[in-house]
Design an enzyme around this catalytic site. Structure first.
Site, short mmCIF file in Angstrom:
data_model
loop_
_atom_site.label_atom_id
_atom_site.label_comp_id
_atom_site.label_asym_id
_atom_site.label_seq_id
_atom_site.Cartn_x
_atom_site.Cartn_y
_atom_site.Cartn_z
N ARG A 1 -2.35 18.25 2.12
CA ARG A 1 -0.94 18.68 2.20
C ARG A 1 -0.31 18.51 0.84
O ARG A 1 -0.93 18.02 -0.10
CB ARG A 1 -0.20 17.82 3.22
CG ARG A 1 -0.35 16.33 2.94
CD ARG A 1 0.54 15.46 3.78
NE ARG A 1 0.22 14.05 3.71
CZ ARG A 1 0.55 13.23 2.74
NH1 ARG A 1 1.24 13.70 1.71
NH2 ARG A 1 0.23 11.95 2.76
N HIS B 1 0.81 -1.22 0.00
CA HIS B 1 0.00 0.00 0.00
C HIS B 1 0.85 1.28 0.00
O HIS B 1 0.33 2.35 0.29
CB HIS B 1 -0.97 0.02 1.19
CG HIS B 1 -1.84 -1.19 1.27
ND1 HIS B 1 -2.79 -1.48 0.32
CD2 HIS B 1 -1.91 -2.19 2.18
CE1 HIS B 1 -3.41 -2.60 0.65
NE2 HIS B 1 -2.90 -3.05 1.76
#
Length: 635
Positions: free
Chosen positions: A296, A234
């Site tokens: 972000r 992942h």
């Protein structure tokens, strides 16, 4: 525009922000822990402030110390980079309460997207498509198991807080659900302080395509997509823009959905809206679903900068200082193709476990953008992310950009620690990857070919022997009477030992004998046919596959190493829990203990049937790589 900003981060992203700030005439303040006192970002900044000891909980996560440093050095704003406090709404509130500017989205926007379950409910209400699943508050294990059964296996367990693959488990059968749920919750609690999870349907041919957005609090634009499907555990490995096979219809649909998400929460600054895409039969505008929004700057932002010509950090500083969006949607253009590869210190054959070591030799290619926070001689420690560098290449089309990526990876030289460089080289030449036939399962399907380092070639061993004998730099000198000059050197790689006989025939020629086979080396210019480095009692040969050999001291040839019945720490880390007990009878595959490294939990299991004779560690013990943990005796 600000006169001075503090960068609440470290490593390559801190260096990246410093570069743009300096170009804009903005002074920078770095912060550092005791482990980073001589780090590159500390030396590049105009000023630097110590935060505390190496653990992030005592340094880079100490928002109070960071704010105090900004005030003391008269900085006007704080840039969080990515990770650490970058998506912490409480930190944003404290920054603003101190009269400083947070270079990023508002506290409210971060909170809106901070928990995946709440974010998906918000996006569904806004008309953004979401993955079918359970996003509720009931966290009872039996209830979650029932929800998973109703959704239908395979399912994905995901922490509602945070990201980066932490607190995430793929479950393919109901019998595996309880153990994976417990592991995901424990990992989420340790990483984010929140063990709540959600359950989602797992898309069997998933692609991870994300859209870069930018807002000023009122309006928002997108800067097209990035394909981040090439992942292991992942976590992203190679990213590219644009996505292979992307159609204008789907790009428009995804861009509009991403902008809608940003406008819904009044987003300001750089952000990324991540989508899971069903890649079966190509890309279609009705088969993408919202996963999460990263509030972000992303690690992979350089690929977007390459194909749009936009400096996203400059945009961040401009909007945070009070300017509006630098341009409209129609003024943003997609040109060419770009790749980014993440070069890590990690043990690929061992399952991409993080590695440590001193970078005794480090050379980057000149034909790629390099984002790095380390130099030759720096230490890759167990305290922080083991990234060495990001390599970004650009070309007028995908084929040209890929060829430049391969060339850049071939031009990298790293010695002193294990790396994923060979893996990246093989991945960049994988036929499916070359064809753009990508999804998140590509690496797993081709693991046998991608992860195993090839055996060394005779030529590699020969050159390594020459360097180990201190004969690899320039012409061979000296003389012998009547016969050729011979020398024997022993090299080791893993369990193999190679006895190398060097027969010097002249200043530019040498016969090398290995297991009865002779390889003749000739010197051309200053080299002997391969780039090499000698370091810390080892020799690395930088060929198609980086090969490292230990120089064997004849006096140490018979020293026995701990192994066999000892279960050794595969990497540095923290012992999170110990299940093994002295006298316990275990079967192969039984859980012995859990080791945490880089906030990821790794279960160590019994390699065979036996009896636990000794447990060498306790919970919360910090261990080094190859440290004995458990000793097994025959049952």
């Amino acid at each position: 525009m600000f006169d001075k900003i503090l960068i609440a981060n470290r490593g390559e992203i801190a260096c990246r922000i410093i570069k743009t700030a300096r170009a804009m005439g903005v002074r920078t303040v770095a912060v550092y822990s005791d482990a980073d006192v001589s780090a590159l970002h500390v030396q590049q900044a105009d000023e630097a402030v110590r935060l505390g000891p190496a653990p992030v909980s005592e340094s880079y996560l100490r928002g109070d110390l960071i704010i105090a440093a900004a005030l003391a050095r008269r900085a006007q704003a704080i840039h969080p980079g990515y990770g650490f406090l970058s998506e912490n709404p409480d930190f944003v509130a404290e920054v603003e309460r101190a009269g400083l500017t947070f270079i990023g989205p508002s506290e409210k926007a971060i909170r809106a997207m901070g928990l995946k379950d709440a974010a998906k409910a918000l996006m569904a209400d806004a008309g953004v498509p979401v993955v079918p699943g359970y996003h509720g508050a009931n966290q009872d294990p039996m209830y979650l198991a029932a929800q998973a059964a109703e959704i239908g296996y395979p399912v994905l367990i995901k922490a509602v807080a945070g990201g980066g693959g932490k607190g995430m488990r793929l479950v393919e059968e109901a019998s595996d659900f309880p153990e994976n749920l417990a592991a995901a919750q424990s990992e989420a609690q340790n990483a984010f302080g929140n063990d709540n999870v959600l359950i989602e349907r797992y898309i069997t041919a998933p692609r991870h395509i994300e859209v870069q957005v930018f807002g000023d609090g009122a309006q928002a634009v997108h800067l097209f997509e990035r394909d981040c499907s090439i992942q292991r555990r992942h976590q992203k490995v190679i990213e590219e823009a644009p996505a292979p096979g992307m159609t204008e219809e789907m790009r428009s649909a995804m861009g509009q959905a991403a902008v809608k998400a940003a406008r819904t929460i009044g987003y300001a600054g750089a952000g990324t809206v991540e989508f899971i895409v069903d890649g079966t039969g190509g890309l279609h505008p009705d088969r993408f679903w919202f996963m999460e929004m990263n509030t972000r700057l992303q690690v992979e932002h350089p690929v977007t900068e390459a194909v749009t010509g936009v400096d996203l950090v400059a945009w961040q500083l401009r909007v945070a200082s009070g300017e509006g969006l630098p341009c409209t949607q129609h003024e943003i253009h997609l040109r060419g193709h770009a790749f980014e590869a993440r070069l890590y210190a990690e043990d690929v054959p061992a399952g991409f476990l993080p590695a440590t070591g001193r970078l005794s030799h480090l050379r980057f290619p000149t034909n790629a953008r390099i984002d790095s926070g380390v130099r030759e001689g720096d230490e890759i420690s167990a305290w922080y992310d083991p990234m060495i560098a990001k390599l970004t290449t650009y070309g007028p089309d995908r084929g040209a950009a890929l060829q430049r990526l391969r060339s850049a990876l071939d031009g990298c030289e790293v010695a002193g620690t294990l790396t994923n460089l060979g893996f990246l080289r093989r991945l960049s030449r994988d036929p499916a990857f070359e064809a753009g036939d990508v999804d998140t399962g590509l690496i797993a399907r081709n693991a046998e070919n991608l992860m195993a380092d090839p055996p060394p070639l005779q030529a590699d061993i020969a050159v390594a022997g020459l360097v180990a004998a201190d004969l690899g730099h320039g012409p061979l000198t000296g003389f012998t009477l009547w016969d050729a000059l011979d020398r024997v050197i022993s090299l080791a790689q893993g369990d193999q030992v190679f006895d190398v006989t060097l027969t010097v025939l002249g200043p530019d020629i040498c016969d090398v004998t290995i297991d009865g086979q002779i390889t003749q080396l000739t010197r051309s210019g200053e080299g002997w046919g391969a780039r090499t480095a000698r370091h810390d009692g080892r020799v690395t040969v930088f060929g198609p596959a980086c090969q490292t050999f230990s120089i064997v001291d004849p006096l140490d040839r018979n020293v026995t190493q701990i192994g066999g019945d000892h279960i050794l720490a595969p990497m540095p880390g923290l012992v999170r829990s110990v299940a093994a007990k002295v006298g316990q009878v275990v079967s192969a595959g039984d859980r012995l203990l859990v080791l945490e490294a880089m906030k990821m939990e790794h279960v160590l299991r019994a390699p065979r049937d036996g009896v636990v004779a000794e447990v060498c560690v306790a919970p919360d013990t910090q261990v080094t790589a190859q440290m004995p943990l458990v000793y097994l005796e025959p049952a």
